[in-house]
Scaffold this motif. Structure first.
Motif, short mmCIF file in Angstrom:
data_model
loop_
_atom_site.label_atom_id
_atom_site.label_comp_id
_atom_site.label_asym_id
_atom_site.label_seq_id
_atom_site.Cartn_x
_atom_site.Cartn_y
_atom_site.Cartn_z
N SER B 159 0.25 -4.71 -1.30
CA SER B 159 1.34 -5.53 -0.77
C SER B 159 1.89 -4.81 0.46
O SER B 159 1.52 -3.68 0.74
N TYR B 160 2.76 -5.49 1.19
CA TYR B 160 3.27 -4.94 2.44
C TYR B 160 4.76 -4.66 2.30
O TYR B 160 5.49 -5.45 1.70
N THR B 161 5.22 -3.57 2.87
CA THR B 161 6.67 -3.37 2.89
C THR B 161 7.26 -4.27 3.97
O THR B 161 6.58 -4.66 4.91
N GLY B 162 8.55 -4.57 3.79
CA GLY B 162 9.20 -5.43 4.77
C GLY B 162 9.16 -4.86 6.18
O GLY B 162 9.12 -5.59 7.15
N ASP B 214 11.72 -3.66 0.67
CA ASP B 214 11.03 -4.22 -0.47
C ASP B 214 9.61 -4.60 -0.11
O ASP B 214 9.23 -4.54 1.04
N PHE B 215 8.83 -4.99 -1.09
CA PHE B 215 7.48 -5.37 -0.70
C PHE B 215 7.27 -6.87 -0.77
O PHE B 215 7.89 -7.58 -1.53
N TYR B 216 6.42 -7.33 0.10
CA TYR B 216 6.16 -8.75 0.27
C TYR B 216 4.67 -9.00 0.26
O TYR B 216 3.86 -8.11 0.50
N GLY B 217 4.32 -10.25 -0.01
CA GLY B 217 2.91 -10.60 -0.11
C GLY B 217 2.23 -10.64 1.24
O GLY B 217 2.84 -10.64 2.29
N GLU B 218 0.91 -10.71 1.13
CA GLU B 218 0.07 -10.76 2.31
C GLU B 218 0.38 -11.97 3.17
O GLU B 218 0.31 -11.92 4.39
N LEU B 219 0.75 -13.05 2.51
CA LEU B 219 1.00 -14.31 3.20
C LEU B 219 2.07 -14.16 4.29
O LEU B 219 1.88 -14.56 5.43
N LEU B 220 3.17 -13.51 3.92
CA LEU B 220 4.27 -13.33 4.86
C LEU B 220 3.79 -12.50 6.04
O LEU B 220 4.06 -12.81 7.20
N PHE B 221 3.03 -11.46 5.75
CA PHE B 221 2.54 -10.57 6.80
C PHE B 221 1.69 -11.35 7.80
O PHE B 221 1.85 -11.23 9.01
N HIS B 222 0.78 -12.19 7.30
CA HIS B 222 -0.10 -12.92 8.20
C HIS B 222 0.64 -14.04 8.91
O HIS B 222 0.42 -14.25 10.11
#
Lengths: 475, 401
Positions: B159-162, B214-222
């Motif tokens: 997962s990705y951090t904010g 916090d951590f967020y899913g791949e979707l938000l990152f892309h």
């Protein structure tokens, strides 16, 4: 009005708005780099397309930073100007430099040196400005490095001991000029410090290791008004009574910034003093126009974005607060509506979202002669509602335009090269100091596009004429 | 203990108008009456610490833990604003920066009688990771020995951090927090990425910056990379029906009411999701801390998350994480395998495919290491060969002239 004229008119109004509001510093929503880049591009664009009007903005009340940029750009591109343009520009630059604070002008000279602009006209401008300074010896102490740069760059002949003190200060055993002698002695003895300007004495005091409280009480008589106001907090911390000042003499926006810098319980405790000072400053700023504006209602933005940034703490809020007191002095019947705050305006603080729409309805319901909105234009609760309310008001409820609406915006928006607008039919004007509000409302008729380009040219020509004729008298 | 449930009950919370910044749309959730007998504290850990959270002996998973929360539960209504403390270990100078492992004990455990500490979202992530963690219950011959004896350990999800998400820091910085705001819905390019609800506005103001850690899913990152900006939703007033200031006010009130309904439609994937599986973790006073898993329907949005609900099921605290498509596929396959006791043929029938197809799906979903290598290889070979050709190994045709 032809399309080209309309575009030109909009461009010039956009540039004037930006040149009044933008400072190239970090704002709430964009960084310093973005602001500077955007502003530099805008200067290039207007200089390339409307050189006459670009020079004419020197006669308007654009802020000091942008004035310095305009002067530098005009001198940098003198090759592209005709002889007649050059003559006008030279007179405008000379007149404008006389009204700028000296540190800004020395900044321009440094910039000219950095850009390696050194022709006969530039040297003449530097020479005339330095020659018109009241006390070169004082400048040689307070602006030592800057004056020496200007002297070396423009080949200035400096009077008497000033040249010596800039370039070979250790050689003479003593100076005849009192301030130069005080400065020489201050390197060795502590008592001589207190005859120097505060900024110079501060560095030497640090070298001598003088206690801050003792230094402040000693230097208090030499403080300028701006320094005195800035040191109020330090004076309270170090319990120095000598720095205390009568707040009623401070300029309005500075005073509002100072009031907002105090914690709210202290503001409540000193309510009478602060309110009295703000009202006195507003009366001084309103001058002859006091009480001539009829019924005025203001909608003032105290949302969280009015907190500005670390380098412009609470600036938009301070402009709104100062405007509140200024309009109170200008109007016969005045109501100020804050977005969130109720009660004494002295206790405002930035909080919450920007719901301008509902407050505009509250304001328009009173049917004032003039509605003034002070906000950064980011209407987000819900987005775009203020524009809708103003549109419906203009088309359905006030078709004869009995109420004139002006939006004053203290924040430059780097993405649109302008201050952010609220609605299409409403004049939006940039503002930096609340003292200029009365003059800015005059500019507002050009911002809506109702006045033509010829009228704008005429207005600017009148301003230039008045400025050049009043210039020598003012200096 | 787990129970299927439908949508999340957000009674008492009203969505406010959204604020957009670039591709990110932030919708505030306002609570006119705050909950005062449940308060949270953020405990910031050093961001470079990887934490091992022991859930039970032999099952530990690695994950980045930015902060742990402490739920304070008090029956008196004394205002206690949340505070954050920074715990920094002694930095090793000279040595290359390695990963220090900090061992924490169980994720939700009583510190003293009135406090409960848990790692935000890790409960939910743990629930997702321990999905069929034990591996095949029946030792079918296709599974490797490791899969039968050790299960899916170690199980890792990314997962990705904010802070890694483009523009999220600016969006959170310029967001204007409402005075009565208790929560936030975060959309990236108008896809719901996360929801966050706390009991009290003071808590929210303290925790607003922690959303960035916090951590967020791949979707938000892309999505924030792919979409430069989303437009603001502006409502147009019907000026033909306005003849007075009172009419104008009535229209504005109506627009405000429409916002709430509109937003309920936007967040439909979370609020009215299909069957969720809810597992209560801890009960304290009138509040229950539980985690939930989605139905793993590959066609729909899938959010894992954790909630604290009161005795009638209203949400006091909520934090969700939107799974990426690959994570949903893995969850879907695992739950299908579990339904048929990990029998490949039965699962293939349930998924309307054949045995080879299922093996290829498992392989592509990153679960191929559970199958015996020869089985995976044969399915890959079948995939490469065009169908209908004879697969007998004859002598190669003579091409020499």
């Amino acid at each position: 009005m032809s399309r080209a004229d309309r575009v030109a008119c909009e461009d010039v109004v956009m540039f004037v708005n930006a040149a009044i509001a933008a400072t190239g510093q970090r704002e709430f929503r964009s960084g310093a780099a973005a602001q500077r880049l955007s502003l530099a591009f805008l200067h290039e664009y207007v200089l390339g397309n409307y050189r006459d009007l670009y020079a004419a903005t020197l006669a308007l009340d654009v802020n000091h930073g942008n004035t310095a940029m305009v002067v530098t750009n005009l001198l940098r591109t003198a090759r592209e100007a005709s002889d007649q343009q050059r003559a006008t520009e030279g007179r405008l630059i000379a007149a404008r430099l006389r009204t700028l604070p000296p540190q800004r002008v020395y900044g321009v000279f440094r910039e000219l040196r950095r850009l390696r602009i050194n022709n006969r006209r530039t040297r003449a401008i530097v020479r005339d400005w330095v020659a018109a300074r009241p006390d070169p010896a004082f400048d040689a102490v307070k602006y030592r490095r800057s004056l020496s740069f200007a002297a070396r760059h423009a080949h200035l002949p400096l009077p008497g001991e000033v040249g010596t003190v800039l370039f070979d200060w250790r050689r003479p055993k003593r100076y005849q000029t009192p301030i130069l002698e005080a400065w020489r002695r201050a390197h060795y003895e502590q008592r001589a410090l207190y005859d120097l300007p505060y900024t110079v004495a501060e560095g030497l005091a640090a070298q001598h290791g003088i206690d801050r409280a003792r230094f402040l009480s000693g230097i208090a008589p030499r403080l300028t008004d701006g320094e005195r106001l800035r040191l109020q907090g330090a004076a309270v911390r170090h319990r120095v009574a000598a720095v205390a000042m009568d707040l009623a003499t401070a300029p309005l926006t500075r005073l509002a910034t100072y009031a907002l810098s105090l914690p709210r319980p202290e503001r409540a405790r000193r309510r009478d003093e602060l309110t009295g000072a703000l009202r006195a400053a507003a009366r001084r700023a309103a001058r002859r126009q006091a009480g001539t504006w009829g019924r005025v209602v203001a909608v003032l933005d105290d949302s969280y974005s009015a907190a500005g940034s670390g380098v412009k703490r609470c600036r938009p809020l301070a402009v709104a607060l100062a405007t509140h007191y200024l309009l109170e002095a200008l109007a016969t019947d005045y109501t100020g509506l804050w977005l969130h705050h109720r009660g004494d305006p002295l206790l405002v603080h930035p909080i919450g979202a920007t719901g301008l729409g509902v407050r505009l309805v509250d304001a328009l319901e009173r049917r004032p002669d003039r509605l003034v909105i002070v906000s950064d234009g980011w209407d987000n609760d819900p987005p775009g509602q203020a524009a809708e309310v103003l549109r419906v008001w203009r088309t359905r409820l006030d078709p004869h335009q009995v109420t004139s609406v002006v939006h004053l915006n203290p924040v430059y928006d780097a993405d649109t090269f302008d201050v952010r607008r609220l609605a299409a039919g409403v004049a939006t004007v940039g503002v930096r100091d609340a003292e200029d509000v009365a003059a800015l409302v005059e500019l507002a008729r050009f911002a809506t596009g109702s006045a033509g380009f010829d009228e704008l040219r005429r207005h600017l020509a009148d301003r230039v004429e008045g400025f050049l004729n009043a210039g020598p008298a003012a200096s | 203990m787990t129970a299927p449930a439908d949508g999340i009950d957000l009674t008492g919370l009203t969505p406010g108008p959204a604020q957009t910044w670039g591709a990110i749309r932030l919708v505030p959730l306002l609570r006119p009456v705050p909950i005062t007998d449940l308060r949270l504290h953020a405990r910031l850990h050093h961001p470079d610490d990887l934490s091992i959270v022991h859930t039970s002996p032999r099952t530990a998973y690695l994950s980045y833990v930015p902060h742990a929360f402490v739920a304070t539960w008090s029956t008196d209504t004394a205002p206690a604003a949340a505070y954050g403390t920074q715990l920094c270990g002694p930095a090793d100078t000279g040595a290359p920066t390695g990963i220090r492992l900090v061992s924490r004990r169980r994720m939700a455990r009583r510190e003293d009688r009135q406090r409960l500490r848990f790692l935000p979202l890790h409960l939910a992530m743990e629930g997702y990771l321990t999905l069929q963690f034990g591996g095949p219950p029946v030792a079918w011959q296709e599974w490797t020995r490791n899969a039968v004896t050790r299960g899916l350990s170690p199980r890792v999800e990314a997962s990705y951090t904010g802070a890694a998400v483009t523009g999220l820091d600016d969006a959170l910085r310029v967001f204007e927090i409402h005075p009565d705001q208790c929560g936030m819905m975060l959309y990236a390019a108008d896809a719901l990425a996360a929801a966050f609800v706390v009991p009290h506005p003071d808590d929210y103001r303290a925790l607003h910056p922690t959303l960035l850690q916090d951590f967020y899913g791949e979707l938000l990152f892309h999505y924030t990379h792919l979409y430069p900006a989303v437009p603001d939703f502006t409502t147009r007033l019907d000026d033909t029906r306005i003849a007075s200031v009172a009419d104008l006010r009535a229209q504005l009130a109506q627009v405000g009411a429409e916002w709430t309904a509109f937003h309920a439609g936007m967040a439909g994937g979370l609020l009215s999701a299909g069957r969720r599986t809810v597992t209560p973790v801890h009960r304290m006073g009138r509040f229950t801390l539980s985690r939930f898993l989605p139905a793993f329907d590959p066609e729909a949005e899938n959010h894992i998350g954790e909630t604290i609900t009161d005795e009638v099921g209203r949400t006091a605290y909520l934090k969700t994480f939107r799974l990426s498509a690959a994570q949903i596929r893995r969850g879907h396959l695992l739950s299908q395998l579990a339904a048929t006791d990990w029998n490949l043929d039965a699962t293939a029938t349930a998924l309307r495919t054949d045995r080879d197809g299922l093996i290829r799906r498992l392989d592509r979903a990153g679960l191929g290491h559970l199958l015996r290598p020869d089985i995976v290889d044969s399915s890959r070979r079948h995939a490469r060969e065009p169908r209908g050709r004879a697969t007998t190994a004859g002598p190669p045709p003579d091409r020499s002239r």
